[in-house]
Design a protein around this motif. Sequence first.
Motif, short mmCIF file in Angstrom:
data_model
loop_
_atom_site.label_atom_id
_atom_site.label_comp_id
_atom_site.label_asym_id
_atom_site.label_seq_id
_atom_site.Cartn_x
_atom_site.Cartn_y
_atom_site.Cartn_z
N ASP A 88 0.83 -1.20 0.00
CA ASP A 88 0.00 0.00 0.00
C ASP A 88 0.87 1.26 0.00
O ASP A 88 0.45 2.32 -0.48
CB ASP A 88 -0.92 -0.03 1.23
N ARG A 89 2.07 1.16 0.55
CA ARG A 89 2.98 2.32 0.50
C ARG A 89 3.22 2.73 -0.95
O ARG A 89 3.13 3.93 -1.30
CB ARG A 89 4.31 1.96 1.18
N THR A 90 3.51 1.75 -1.80
CA THR A 90 3.72 2.08 -3.22
C THR A 90 2.42 2.55 -3.86
O THR A 90 2.39 3.57 -4.56
CB THR A 90 4.27 0.84 -3.96
N MET A 128 10.03 1.69 -3.91
CA MET A 128 9.25 0.77 -4.73
C MET A 128 10.05 -0.53 -4.82
O MET A 128 11.09 -0.58 -5.46
CB MET A 128 9.00 1.37 -6.11
N GLU A 129 9.59 -1.53 -4.08
CA GLU A 129 10.38 -2.75 -3.92
C GLU A 129 9.53 -3.99 -4.05
O GLU A 129 9.93 -5.07 -3.67
CB GLU A 129 11.04 -2.72 -2.53
N ASP A 130 8.31 -3.82 -4.57
CA ASP A 130 7.40 -4.96 -4.75
C ASP A 130 7.23 -5.20 -6.25
O ASP A 130 6.36 -4.61 -6.89
CB ASP A 130 6.04 -4.69 -4.08
N LEU A 179 4.21 -10.20 5.41
CA LEU A 179 4.12 -8.74 5.37
C LEU A 179 4.50 -8.17 4.01
O LEU A 179 4.21 -7.03 3.70
CB LEU A 179 5.00 -8.11 6.46
N TYR A 180 5.23 -8.96 3.23
CA TYR A 180 5.60 -8.55 1.87
C TYR A 180 5.05 -9.58 0.89
O TYR A 180 5.33 -10.78 1.03
CB TYR A 180 7.12 -8.50 1.71
N THR A 181 4.31 -9.12 -0.13
CA THR A 181 3.78 -10.05 -1.13
C THR A 181 4.90 -10.82 -1.82
O THR A 181 4.73 -11.99 -2.14
CB THR A 181 3.00 -9.30 -2.25
N LEU A 223 9.89 -11.25 11.48
CA LEU A 223 10.68 -12.49 11.46
C LEU A 223 11.78 -12.50 12.51
O LEU A 223 12.17 -13.56 12.98
CB LEU A 223 11.33 -12.68 10.09
N GLU A 224 12.27 -11.31 12.86
CA GLU A 224 13.34 -11.22 13.87
C GLU A 224 13.02 -12.04 15.12
O GLU A 224 13.90 -12.64 15.71
CB GLU A 224 13.58 -9.77 14.30
N ASN A 225 11.74 -12.02 15.52
CA ASN A 225 11.37 -12.72 16.75
C ASN A 225 11.66 -14.21 16.62
O ASN A 225 12.23 -14.82 17.52
CB ASN A 225 9.89 -12.49 17.07
N GLY A 253 16.91 4.69 1.54
CA GLY A 253 16.68 5.99 0.91
C GLY A 253 16.10 7.05 1.83
O GLY A 253 16.40 8.24 1.68
N GLU A 254 15.30 6.63 2.80
CA GLU A 254 14.68 7.60 3.69
C GLU A 254 15.74 8.46 4.37
O GLU A 254 15.56 9.66 4.55
CB GLU A 254 13.86 6.91 4.79
N ASP A 255 16.85 7.82 4.77
CA ASP A 255 17.89 8.58 5.46
C ASP A 255 18.98 9.04 4.49
O ASP A 255 19.60 10.08 4.69
CB ASP A 255 18.49 7.74 6.59
#
Length: 669
Positions: free
Chosen positions: A315-317, A330-332, A485-487, A516-518, A638-640
Motif C-alpha cells: 500500500d505504500r507504493t 518501490m520494492e514490490d 508482510l511482503y507479497t 521475522l526477527e522474533n 533511501g529515507e535517510d
Amino acid sequence: AGVARAQELKGPVPVPAGKSLQKGERTQVAYDKLMQIKALPSYSEPDWVKALVDQGKLPPVKDRLPAKPIVVDTSSVEGTGVYGGVIRHVSGARPQGWNWMAGNILAWGGVEEIESQCLVRLAPVWMLTPEKSEPLPQLATHWEWSDDGHALTMHLLEGAKWSDGQPFGADDVMFLWNDNMGDLNVPAWGRPEAFGAGTTLEKVDDNTIRWHFKEKNPATTLYQMGFQKLCPGPAHILKPLHPKYNKSATYQSYINALKPENTPVVSMGPWTVTEYKPDQLMVMRRNPYFYEVDEKGNQLPYLDEVQYKLSTWEDRTVQTVAGSADYANMEDPSIYLESLRQAKNPDFPDKIIWGARALDWSVLLNYSTNCGVQNDRDKAIRNLNRTLDFRRIITQGMDREAIGQSLVRGPFITPFPGGLHLESDFGQPDMAVYYPYDLAGAKAALAKLGFKDTDGDGIVNWPKTAMSGPLAGQNLQINLLYTTLYTTDSNVAQSVVSMMRDLGVSILLQPNSTELENTIGTCQWDWMVRRIDHDAQAPLLYLDRIAPLAANNPEWHHGTAQENQNLLPFEKQLVDIIGQIRTEVDPAKRNALLRDYDKVATENVYQVGLVAVPAAILINKRFHNVPPGTPVLAYGWGEDASMRERFWVAKQDQGKVSELAPKTLPGVK
Ligand code: BQZ
Ligand code: CA
C-alpha cells in the motif's frame, strides 16, 4: 576442496548480467562541505516556535542547540528551505515499543532512522566525493586515533539535548554499551564482540568517550558505530527501568518499558512521535532540540510534521503512486509494471529514482547446532543444512530465471548467487561462484546422498542410516518460514515449494505475520525466505551479520549465551577474512577482501540466493532538496540517504496536505 565433490552437478557459470535502470545525474559533495561542526553568529526557527519561546514555554533556540551544531549544506541540492509542511509516509510494520536499545522494532520504513540517532551517520555517505568517503558525524562530531592505533577518542555533540530538554552525553553511550549491548539478557542490535575481541569503552568526561582495541587500526570499526548498533536511547529515562539498577524490574519489563502508546517519544532525532493510533497512524512533530542547522543558522528540520500511516508495504507504493502518500521505496516487483504505466500520465505525482539491484531474496538454511534444536528431527535437518553437497543440490534445483519472471516480466530481475550484491561499490560480476539450474543433476546427486523415493509418492525418503535419526525412511519434508508482510516473500515461498517438489523435496510453508526477527532469535526454523538487502549491499556496515563474529549472527547461524556456534571450516575462513577487513585501512584492499569473502561464501552456498531486484524511490514532486541519484539502498535506506531534515515544500504547496497537529511541539503545553 570439498566443493568439487558433487560430480553429478553442472559446474559454475558466469552470472547472467542485468540491464541497468539507473539514469540521470548523481549528487556529489565533499565530506567537509556536507557537514561542518561550528557555531554560527545567530540561529533562527519557525515563527510559531519563536512565539512559544516568547511566551516562556521553551528556552531560546541558541540554548536548545549544542555549542557547535552540525551545519548541513543545502547548496549541493536546491538550497535554503522555508519552514512548514508535512511528509506522509506509509509503513507495513507496527511499533513494538520505543526501547530501540533493547531491540524493539519501531515500525521500519524510516521510523528508526528518525528516532534513533547514532554515533556516526552512514546513509548519506553515498553522496560523498571519493577523496573522503567515510562515516559522517552524528552524535559524535569528530574523533582521533591514538598514535599506536589501539585507541579511538570520540567527542560527542557538546551541549546537545534530548527532545525533553535533558542533556545528552557520554552516560547515554555507556548505558547502551554496558547494560544493553553488553548484557545478553537484552536483545540489543549489536554485541561488543562484533567490535573485536577485548574491545572496551571508557567514559573520559561527559562529552568524550574512548575506545580501546586489542587490534591495531581497526579502521572499519567506525562503520559499525552507526545505524542500528550504536544508537543510544535516553539513559535518564531507561536506566531507572533496567533490572541492574532497579530491583523490582525484570528484563521483560525493561524490554517493554516504553510502550507504543507512551508518547511523546524522547529522541535526539529531527522529529519525534507525539501521537500513535494503533493500525492507523503515527504523528511526528519537529524536535525543538534537534542539533542540526543549515548554513544560515535555520534550525532543521524544515518540515514541521511527519505522518506515518500504518498499513501494508504494498500500500505504500500504491498510495505514493496515487498521490495520497509521499514516499515509497518501490520494492514490490509485482506492481512495477502498473506503477510505470501510471508514471506516463502527465499528472503523475512523483519523481522516480531507480537504484541498483540492491534487494535480494534468498533461502536461508539454519546451521545452528545448539540454538533452537529441540529434538533429533531438528538435529538431522540442521546437519543436512550443514552439508555442502546438499546445499549444492538445493541451489541447483532453483530455477532463478523462472522465479524472476514470475515476479515481474522484463529486464528487472537477475539471478542472485547468494553472498554479496554484484551491483554495489565493491561488486564485480565475476566475484561470485554461481551454480546454474540443473534439475537432472540435482536429482542424481540427491539420490547419491541416499535420498530416494522408496514409496513412490514423488518425495524422496531419508536413507535408513544414522544421519537420518528418527527420520529414517520418512519423506524429506522441510519447514519454510516466510513473512506475509511482503507479497514478494509469499510469492517467492510459493515458487520454492514448486521447485523443490520437482526435485522431490516436500516443503511445508510456515507463514509468519509478525516480524521475522522474533522467530530468528529463537532459532526454531528449518529454512526461511529472507530479503537480506542491507547486509549484502553495504557489508562494511554489517560485518557482524555476514559471518559468525558473535553468538547473535548471522541470522542463519546462532550460538547461545552458553555456547558459541559450531563453525564449519569455510566459516572460519570467512571470519578470518572479516578480521582482515576490520584492520585494513586502504578502501581498495578492503573491497578486494569483500570479493574474497564473496567467493568463499558463494562457492560454499552459504545461503541459497534466488533473485537480485532493483528498486526505485518514489517521492512526491512537491519536495525540494531531494538529492538527484539517491539510492534506495546503499549505506542505509533511501529515507535517510536523502536527508529528510533538509526537505522543504514551497509555501504555495504547503496547503496541499494539512498538518494533523499544527503548531505543537513534543512535550510543550
Ligand atoms: C525501508 C526500511 C527502512 C529490516 C525493513 C524490513 C524489516 C527488516 C528492513 C524498506 C523496511 C522497508 O525494510 O521494506 O523499504 O523503508 O524498512 O527501515 O524489511 O523486516 O528486518 O532490515 O530494513
Ligand atoms: Ca516418498
